[in-house]
Design a protein around this motif. Structure first.
Motif: not given
Length: 219
Positions: A164-178
């Motif tokens: 998922p994008l929020h787990r890639t270096p470019k778009y990293w976000r510390d969010v919970d998307l189960p």
């Protein structure tokens, strides 16, 4: 679309983290900030409830991606947009020609009725050439082992979204998307294009069903 809508610096645009890096990139190129919301586990499209949870006063738009032939809940998202004053923009994945729609529909029905041990997509729309199943995990990477074994039996398959994008270096976000993370861990795309032969279709069923021991029961 974003620039034409006046979206720019200081704005937030809600997008899915399940694939479609080009959508997040378009938000960045417009000068806005991509904000990731979770997906509906049945459609793999943005969930209105999840979108509502991340909406702020800076939210200028939501970009909806219709995925694997499934339609997002645009009615629910437009309701949120009217309530909160943001735009709802739609982005559709590239679809194969409609000429084989009837054949793909027949193949989807065939696979839905015969595959065991995986979670089938049910009413997956026939204009998608990606027949996406879920391989449920039970404490180890069952989907990846399943994919390797299916390929070894001559069936072409691929993981539609690996990270998922929020787990890639470019778009990293510390969010919970189960639901997004679960889909990335469990989904596997099997071929259902109109060029398949009956024998190839039977090979898919045989290969998948022979691997049922890798999986927990699918409910």
């Amino acid at each position: 679309m974003l620039r034409a809508a006046g979206v720019g610096s200081g704005d937030e645009v809600i997008v899915p983290a399940y694939g479609n890096a080009e959508v997040a990139e378009a938000v960045v190129l417009a000068g806005a900030m991509p904000v990731f919301a979770d997906i509906d586990p049945l459609t793999y499209c943005l969930s209105p409830v999840a979108v509502d949870a991340v909406t702020t006063s800076r939210t200028a738009a939501v970009v909806v991606v219709h995925r694997f032939g499934n339609q997002a809940d645009t009615a629910g998202l437009h309701t949120l947009g009217r309530r909160n004053g943001f735009l709802v923009l739609e982005h559709r994945e590239t679809h194969p020609p409609h000429d084989g729609s009837a054949q793909r529909r027949a193949y989807t029905t065939y696979l839905n009725g015969r595959l065991t041990g995986v979670i089938t997509p049910g009413g997956n729309a026939p204009h998608s050439d990606q027949y996406v199943v879920r391989v449920p995990g039970n404490g180890r990477p069952d989907r990846d082992a399943f994919a390797r074994a299916v390929r070894a039996r001559g069936v072409d398959c691929h993981v539609p979204v690996k990270t998922p994008l929020h787990r890639t270096p470019k778009y990293w976000r510390d969010v919970d998307l189960p639901e997004t993370e679960r889909a990335a861990d469990e989904t596997l795309a099997l071929p259902v294009d109109a060029s398949l032969t009956r024998r190839e279709l039977q090979r898919i069923v045989s290969a998948c069903n022979s691997l049922g021991g890798l999986l927990q029961p699918a409910f």
